[in-house]
Design a protein around this motif. Structure first.
Motif, PDB file in Angstrom:
ATOM      1  N   GLU A 187       0.845  -1.193   0.000  1.00 33.05           N
ATOM      2  CA  GLU A 187       0.000   0.000   0.000  1.00 33.05           C
ATOM      3  C   GLU A 187       0.881   1.244   0.000  1.00 33.05           C
ATOM      4  O   GLU A 187       1.665   1.446   0.919  1.00 33.05           O
ATOM      5  CB  GLU A 187      -0.923  -0.002   1.211  1.00 33.05           C
ATOM      6  N   VAL A 188       0.751   2.052  -1.044  1.00 35.01           N
ATOM      7  CA  VAL A 188       1.569   3.269  -1.183  1.00 35.01           C
ATOM      8  C   VAL A 188       0.637   4.466  -1.343  1.00 35.01           C
ATOM      9  O   VAL A 188      -0.042   4.602  -2.373  1.00 35.01           O
ATOM     10  CB  VAL A 188       2.516   3.179  -2.394  1.00 35.01           C
ATOM     11  N   LEU A 189       0.600   5.322  -0.348  1.00 36.67           N
ATOM     12  CA  LEU A 189      -0.203   6.536  -0.426  1.00 36.67           C
ATOM     13  C   LEU A 189       0.527   7.585  -1.255  1.00 36.67           C
ATOM     14  O   LEU A 189       1.753   7.529  -1.432  1.00 36.67           O
ATOM     15  CB  LEU A 189      -0.494   7.063   0.970  1.00 36.67           C
ATOM     16  N   SER A 190      -0.209   8.559  -1.756  1.00 37.81           N
ATOM     17  CA  SER A 190       0.373   9.542  -2.669  1.00 37.81           C
ATOM     18  C   SER A 190       1.525  10.320  -2.035  1.00 37.81           C
ATOM     19  O   SER A 190       2.476  10.688  -2.729  1.00 37.81           O
ATOM     20  CB  SER A 190      -0.713  10.511  -3.141  1.00 37.81           C
ATOM     21  N   ALA A 191       1.445  10.562  -0.742  1.00 31.71           N
ATOM     22  CA  ALA A 191       2.503  11.323  -0.069  1.00 31.71           C
ATOM     23  C   ALA A 191       3.834  10.586  -0.060  1.00 31.71           C
ATOM     24  O   ALA A 191       4.887  11.195   0.164  1.00 31.71           O
ATOM     25  CB  ALA A 191       2.076  11.650   1.362  1.00 31.71           C
TER      26      ALA A 191
ATOM     27  N   THR B 205      11.870  11.305  -9.082  1.00 28.00           N
ATOM     28  CA  THR B 205      12.966  10.508  -9.652  1.00 28.00           C
ATOM     29  C   THR B 205      13.079   9.125  -9.013  1.00 28.00           C
ATOM     30  O   THR B 205      14.112   8.482  -9.118  1.00 28.00           O
ATOM     31  CB  THR B 205      14.329  11.235  -9.548  1.00 28.00           C
ATOM     32  N   GLN B 206      12.032   8.676  -8.396  1.00 28.39           N
ATOM     33  CA  GLN B 206      11.991   7.349  -7.764  1.00 28.39           C
ATOM     34  C   GLN B 206      11.677   6.277  -8.805  1.00 28.39           C
ATOM     35  O   GLN B 206      11.127   6.564  -9.869  1.00 28.39           O
ATOM     36  CB  GLN B 206      10.902   7.383  -6.685  1.00 28.39           C
ATOM     37  N   ARG B 207      12.073   5.051  -8.531  1.00 24.49           N
ATOM     38  CA  ARG B 207      11.664   3.897  -9.334  1.00 24.49           C
ATOM     39  C   ARG B 207      10.917   2.936  -8.420  1.00 24.49           C
ATOM     40  O   ARG B 207      11.346   2.681  -7.306  1.00 24.49           O
ATOM     41  CB  ARG B 207      12.862   3.162  -9.932  1.00 24.49           C
TER      42      ARG B 207
ATOM     43  N   SER C 158       7.519  10.678 -11.027  1.00 24.34           N
ATOM     44  CA  SER C 158       7.780  12.111 -11.038  1.00 24.34           C
ATOM     45  C   SER C 158       6.741  12.770 -10.148  1.00 24.34           C
ATOM     46  O   SER C 158       5.542  12.511 -10.306  1.00 24.34           O
ATOM     47  CB  SER C 158       7.701  12.668 -12.463  1.00 24.34           C
ATOM     48  N   ALA C 159       7.188  13.560  -9.210  1.00 23.30           N
ATOM     49  CA  ALA C 159       6.254  14.206  -8.275  1.00 23.30           C
ATOM     50  C   ALA C 159       6.702  15.637  -8.015  1.00 23.30           C
ATOM     51  O   ALA C 159       7.826  15.879  -7.567  1.00 23.30           O
ATOM     52  CB  ALA C 159       6.188  13.427  -6.966  1.00 23.30           C
ATOM     53  N   SER C 160       5.812  16.577  -8.349  1.00 24.40           N
ATOM     54  CA  SER C 160       6.102  17.988  -8.088  1.00 24.40           C
ATOM     55  C   SER C 160       4.796  18.744  -7.981  1.00 24.40           C
ATOM     56  O   SER C 160       3.737  18.256  -8.385  1.00 24.40           O
ATOM     57  CB  SER C 160       6.971  18.587  -9.201  1.00 24.40           C
ATOM     58  N   ASP C 161       4.884  19.956  -7.435  1.00 21.96           N
ATOM     59  CA  ASP C 161       3.681  20.777  -7.294  1.00 21.96           C
ATOM     60  C   ASP C 161       3.126  21.187  -8.652  1.00 21.96           C
ATOM     61  O   ASP C 161       1.912  21.373  -8.808  1.00 21.96           O
ATOM     62  CB  ASP C 161       3.990  22.025  -6.471  1.00 21.96           C
ATOM     63  N   SER C 162       3.981  21.326  -9.649  1.00 24.19           N
ATOM     64  CA  SER C 162       3.542  21.811 -10.959  1.00 24.19           C
ATOM     65  C   SER C 162       2.919  20.709 -11.809  1.00 24.19           C
ATOM     66  O   SER C 162       1.942  20.947 -12.534  1.00 24.19           O
ATOM     67  CB  SER C 162       4.715  22.444 -11.712  1.00 24.19           C
ATOM     68  N   THR C 163       3.472  19.489 -11.746  1.00 24.95           N
ATOM     69  CA  THR C 163       2.988  18.405 -12.606  1.00 24.95           C
ATOM     70  C   THR C 163       2.136  17.387 -11.871  1.00 24.95           C
ATOM     71  O   THR C 163       1.466  16.568 -12.507  1.00 24.95           O
ATOM     72  CB  THR C 163       4.170  17.664 -13.254  1.00 24.95           C
ATOM     73  N   GLY C 164       2.155  17.431 -10.543  1.00 25.84           N
ATOM     74  CA  GLY C 164       1.459  16.410  -9.779  1.00 25.84           C
ATOM     75  C   GLY C 164       2.278  15.132  -9.738  1.00 25.84           C
ATOM     76  O   GLY C 164       3.501  15.148  -9.896  1.00 25.84           O
TER      77      GLY C 164
ATOM     78  N   ILE D 115       3.227  11.592 -11.441  1.00 25.46           N
ATOM     79  CA  ILE D 115       3.221  10.875 -12.712  1.00 25.46           C
ATOM     80  C   ILE D 115       3.919   9.536 -12.500  1.00 25.46           C
ATOM     81  O   ILE D 115       5.073   9.483 -12.086  1.00 25.46           O
ATOM     82  CB  ILE D 115       3.930  11.680 -13.818  1.00 25.46           C
ATOM     83  N   LEU D 116       3.205   8.465 -12.781  1.00 26.07           N
ATOM     84  CA  LEU D 116       3.710   7.108 -12.566  1.00 26.07           C
ATOM     85  C   LEU D 116       3.762   6.381 -13.904  1.00 26.07           C
ATOM     86  O   LEU D 116       2.722   6.113 -14.500  1.00 26.07           O
ATOM     87  CB  LEU D 116       2.805   6.352 -11.583  1.00 26.07           C
ATOM     88  N   GLY D 117       4.964   6.107 -14.377  1.00 28.34           N
ATOM     89  CA  GLY D 117       5.090   5.432 -15.658  1.00 28.34           C
ATOM     90  C   GLY D 117       4.406   6.171 -16.784  1.00 28.34           C
ATOM     91  O   GLY D 117       3.819   5.551 -17.668  1.00 28.34           O
ATOM     92  N   GLY D 118       4.481   7.490 -16.783  1.00 29.57           N
ATOM     93  CA  GLY D 118       3.866   8.309 -17.823  1.00 29.57           C
ATOM     94  C   GLY D 118       2.403   8.619 -17.606  1.00 29.57           C
ATOM     95  O   GLY D 118       1.807   9.350 -18.400  1.00 29.57           O
ATOM     96  N   ALA D 119       1.798   8.081 -16.565  1.00 34.43           N
ATOM     97  CA  ALA D 119       0.366   8.303 -16.286  1.00 34.43           C
ATOM     98  C   ALA D 119       0.215   9.243 -15.093  1.00 34.43           C
ATOM     99  O   ALA D 119       0.824   9.017 -14.040  1.00 34.43           O
ATOM    100  CB  ALA D 119      -0.328   6.977 -16.000  1.00 34.43           C
ATOM    101  N   THR D 120      -0.594  10.267 -15.276  1.00 37.65           N
ATOM    102  CA  THR D 120      -0.806  11.245 -14.208  1.00 37.65           C
ATOM    103  C   THR D 120      -1.914  10.786 -13.263  1.00 37.65           C
ATOM    104  O   THR D 120      -2.975  10.351 -13.711  1.00 37.65           O
ATOM    105  CB  THR D 120      -1.179  12.619 -14.800  1.00 37.65           C
ATOM    106  N   VAL D 121      -1.654  10.884 -11.981  1.00 38.64           N
ATOM    107  CA  VAL D 121      -2.670  10.542 -10.976  1.00 38.64           C
ATOM    108  C   VAL D 121      -3.703  11.664 -10.945  1.00 38.64           C
ATOM    109  O   VAL D 121      -3.373  12.816 -10.657  1.00 38.64           O
ATOM    110  CB  VAL D 121      -2.035  10.354  -9.585  1.00 38.64           C
ATOM    111  N   VAL D 122      -4.950  11.333 -11.251  1.00 37.74           N
ATOM    112  CA  VAL D 122      -6.022  12.336 -11.294  1.00 37.74           C
ATOM    113  C   VAL D 122      -6.968  12.215 -10.096  1.00 37.74           C
ATOM    114  O   VAL D 122      -7.771  13.111  -9.849  1.00 37.74           O
ATOM    115  CB  VAL D 122      -6.823  12.230 -12.607  1.00 37.74           C
TER     116      VAL D 122
END
Length: 211
Positions: free
Chosen positions: A145-149, A154-156, A168-174, A176-183
């Motif tokens: 179980e991995v929560l968004s926080a 740059t993690q794998r 990829s996690a940032s305030d600007s892009t939100g 992104i996991l394997g090219g898919a954005t968490v909505v």
């Protein structure tokens, strides 16, 4: 058009028997072409991707406390995830999302599948390609179980299929996991957590078709 007009005049004069055979052939050809154009237009309309905006905040609104449902039940519950739910059933992975240790499910919306060639999706659903379908779906599962926080830039992360996806996690892009954005993040289930994503997750060095 002139041939059609001439045919109408002849009919009005009671002289249809004198109408040239070429006129009838031309008229039939025009009708057939018109029908083909109409069919082509209908097919193009049906192939048009569904671009209806999704109110992600309303997903699972009728479920109340989502933690009372399993990941499998939540996936089947929301109409925006019906394609993903169908593929899980096809791959016989649904039972694994009902029990067992806590998992993380990255659930693509129906719109996410419009980025894929339709023939690729159809091929995946053939019985002889079941192993590959399972591999694709396992890329959308994390074995804990991995929560968004907890997602770091740059993690794998290793997927349920033993592959790795980039984070990829940032305030600007939100996120992104394997090219898919968490909505829609952190939908709690009784056996883990779901993150709704806008594309199919693509592992590193994946041979999946381009999007």
């Amino acid at each position: 058009m002139r041939n059609i007009l001439l045919a109408n005049i002849l009919i009005a004069a009671g002289l249809t028997g004198c109408a040239p055979a070429a006129t009838t052939a031309s008229t039939d050809s025009e009708v057939a072409m018109s029908q083909m154009e109409a069919m082509a237009g209908q097919a193009a309309a049906e192939a048009e991707p569904d671009t209806t905006a999704i109110d992600y905040s309303r997903m699972f609104a009728d479920a109340g406390n989502t933690a009372q449902y399993t990941l499998a039940e939540l996936t089947a519950m929301d109409p925006n995830l019906s394609t993903f739910s169908t593929l899980l059933d096809q791959a016989e992975l649904t039972d694994g999302l009902k029990t067992g240790k806590p998992l993380t499910l990255l659930a693509p919306t129906n719109q996410a599948f419009t980025n894929w060639p339709q023939d690729s999706l159809n091929n995946l659903m053939k019985p002889e390609n079941k192993a590959r379908l399972i591999k694709v779906l396992q890329a959308h599962m994390l074995t804990s179980e991995v929560l968004s926080a907890s997602f770091k830039n740059t993690q794998r992360i290793e997927t349920g299929g033993g592959e790795f996806i980039t984070v990829s996690a940032s305030d600007s892009t939100g996120i992104i996991l394997g090219g898919a954005t968490v909505v829609r993040a952190d939908v709690k289930a009784s056996n883990g957590v779901m993150h709704v994503v806008d594309r199919l997750v693509k592992p590193m060095d994946s041979t999946l078709p381009p999007r």
